[in-house]
Design an enzyme around this catalytic site. Sequence first.
Site, PDB file in Angstrom:
ATOM      1  N   CYS B 439      -5.936  -2.191   1.275  1.00  0.00           N
ATOM      2  CA  CYS B 439      -5.832  -3.301   0.321  1.00  0.00           C
ATOM      3  C   CYS B 439      -4.663  -4.220   0.688  1.00  0.00           C
ATOM      4  O   CYS B 439      -4.704  -4.853   1.735  1.00  0.00           O
ATOM      5  CB  CYS B 439      -5.729  -2.760  -1.101  1.00  0.00           C
ATOM      6  SG  CYS B 439      -6.190  -3.998  -2.325  1.00  0.00           S
ATOM      7  N   HIS B 537     -10.199   1.442  -1.754  1.00  0.00           N
ATOM      8  CA  HIS B 537      -9.358   2.523  -2.275  1.00  0.00           C
ATOM      9  C   HIS B 537     -10.181   3.799  -2.364  1.00  0.00           C
ATOM     10  O   HIS B 537     -11.381   3.749  -2.592  1.00  0.00           O
ATOM     11  CB  HIS B 537      -8.843   2.166  -3.669  1.00  0.00           C
ATOM     12  CG  HIS B 537      -7.897   1.012  -3.671  1.00  0.00           C
ATOM     13  ND1 HIS B 537      -6.636   1.097  -3.151  1.00  0.00           N
ATOM     14  CD2 HIS B 537      -8.046  -0.260  -4.121  1.00  0.00           C
ATOM     15  CE1 HIS B 537      -6.026  -0.076  -3.297  1.00  0.00           C
ATOM     16  NE2 HIS B 537      -6.861  -0.914  -3.866  1.00  0.00           N
TER      17      HIS B 537
END
Lengths: 273, 599
Positions: B439, B537
């Site tokens: 991310c 994630h």
Amino acid sequence: MRIMFAGTSSNVGKTLITALFCRYLRTKMIMVSPFKAFNLSSNSFVTDDGSEIGIGQALQAWASDLIPDKRMNPVLMRYENNSLRTFVNGKEVKDKERKELLDTALTSFDELSDMYDVIVSEGSGSFAEINLRENDIANINLATSRNIPVILIGDIEKGGVFAGIYGTWRLTEEKHRHLLKGFIINKYYGERKILESGIERIASLTGMRCFGVIPSMNIKLPEEDSSPERERYGDDEIDTFIKTMDTVLEGIREHVDLDGIMNVLGSSARCDP
Amino acid sequence: MDSIKKKVKEEIDRGWTGPNLKCEYGPCHYTGQDCTYCFCPFYPCNDEELGNNIVTKKGDIWSCLHCHLIHRTNVCRYIASKVKELNITDPSDPKLKEMLPDIKKRFLIPGKAIMVLGATSDAGKSITTAALCRMISRKGYSVTPMKTQNMSLNSMITSDGSEVASIQMLQSKAARMKHPDHNINPILLKPMGSGKVQTIVNGNDFGIYDTDSYYNEFVPSDGIEAVRESISTLKKRYEFVVIEGAGSPAEINIYDKDIANMRAADIADADCILVVNMNWGGGFAYALGTVELLSDNDRKRVKGIILNNMRGDPSSLDTGIEELEKILKIPVLGVIPHINLPLPTEDSFALSHLTAPEGAVKICVIKLPRIANFTDMDPLYRENASVVHTEDTNDLKDADMIIIPGTKNSFEATEWMRSSGMDTTLKEMKGKVPIIGICGGYEIMCRTLSDERNKEAPSSAEGMGFFDADVSYNIGKRMTVAGVISGTDEKIKGYELHKGDVITKELPLFRLISFNGDECYEGSSKIKEKLFGTYIHGIFDEPAFRKFILEMTGRYIPTKYSDVSYDKILDETLDSVADIFTVSLNMNLFDKIFPGGRQ
């Protein structure tokens, strides 16, 4: 004269505040000694005569311009490799009766009282461990034995500080509550005005005064939970520590009612034997 | 429709059967559900209280995703007996549908709410909530966790695309729920620094507040409304709602502005349990002080106290417990020992205390400013690895693998990477050990980051330039994903939650496959230089990617967990926690105070 800084739980900043108050008294040229009857620690300091005491008391001694003395921490329990070792008057002992320990602590306290004008005591852990009341030698039993006024310190960082302070007062037996003169809220991040209504409520419920709200400080001390068995501190290290204390003291003056605490201390003189 | 009618006919002829543990689709709603009426005899009921209409390309569909009524044992038994009594044999018999209002009246009463309060932060509320959820679920009830307002940078995406705090997702696993949605955490606050918070309401962005505007504008209007709505929805759906409080409920200076504790308890009509951490000392004082500082009405809600995290002999507390119970007239339900299990807690690097085994792979996680979603790393703690969160460049020098995690602010983080010297060290390490950006960490590994959303004040930053890729900020994504490691059949799953979009010329890392079969590529991968970047994630949750990346260190020794998905590992851990609570609490007392369900 005497005063005790006691905690609502462990790790509230008792050691540092005790050291700072010792330092403050030195700036007023008052002869002061720190005292902590009982210390449970993972490490220790070895004094010049080879006695083991808590590192906190060594720091407080330096803040008081004194050389660390075994009487400043008569009872030390220290974890080592998962076993608990007990030191009384700086020397290791086996299976000592707790009853005798209070007498030992009081003897040290009295000796220091004879030598210095002020004894600043640090409580141990929480002031209100009701399940350990009979065995306590550093908190309520010391305070009542020597009529020591107490200031509670609560740590706001983990939340529930009003409950901690109020609960500690409530669990102190009614006949002893007169010894609880006030409280300090430590490790605060925000603006004091946000706390005001809570402080007022606690004050009106208990009759205790708020002696200060101390902001969270990031101070590196050669603390009780650092490396085990620090025997040697260089003079430079001690000098740096004392300078740090002086700086911090300047910084917290506006947050702590030092005059108020001095009055508490003064009131204890009237009860001196 | 005929085939469904046939199924319903079979079901009404057969009578009550109970749960079907062997069903390959089960449990479709919650573990322990009754499967007598796998096909609901009332479908479609078109009752907004039970289900909702979904508009799809193929037309309208009546969705029963959150309706548990037909899967409750007491309901199934009642229907079966009524079917017999009324002699219904035809699924079209109007008498069958006419039963529904009566069933609703009898059984659709709000679930029981229990609130877990803490005397302080870190009292053990989250774990207690998880344990209670699992214990209640084991008894066969439908149960959901909830926290009205959570402040955390660890968030996850539910299957319906809502953002909620990670810890509530963990608790929903403890409750063995199938479809957690935004209601388990209607308000999520993500601290942005300098007193500001990004506010997520009902799973979506709701804007930025400071302390003052949050408490004085948001809380009294939208805040309390969101709390009310979620509590009422969950109480309708579940037999038990276990609500986790926040911090201490006795912050008397902000008592009337607190919507995470007693206000929520009041709305939910919850009975409360107070959890106290005994490890710091002063536990009895905190317990007493907390209860006595509550308002008179709120105090009556506190029905039990749990003394948590007790190291040493619990019987040493006996005299204290006796005195506390005498003063408060509230029972202590039990003493929970210190639990030495690797369970994630809310907002600390709680797993870092675990000691690493000999010869462990050293994984360095760079502790970026405003580090987010560090729960991504949790599965790695079960590998033969020591996971070190560090700000010190020296730590990186003997690392076997480096992870650049997510951050709330990639721009601030790129600046910090330079000022801390991290970028220089990483450039030295490049090619030697695997470096993975997740991310925000992925964005940092790109060439440039440019945010032109605010036309007046566009911002841009230089990344590390590890990938031939640039980041712009437009719509971003917020969704769960599944797929494979690109070029293999090795499965991965996780979720995306980002504002940026990386345009990359590198080979992809993953091939994502959506539920309708659409495929797309994701991430950047430079195998030779051991550089990897992804927005996803949770990539370490499935064993495949863990193995893929750990093998690249050349020092990988599998553990008994290496082939196990993290969901399964967590499930076992949650069972162990529930076991500890079950033996430590006085369950007779517990059952008396919190009697089961709506039977």
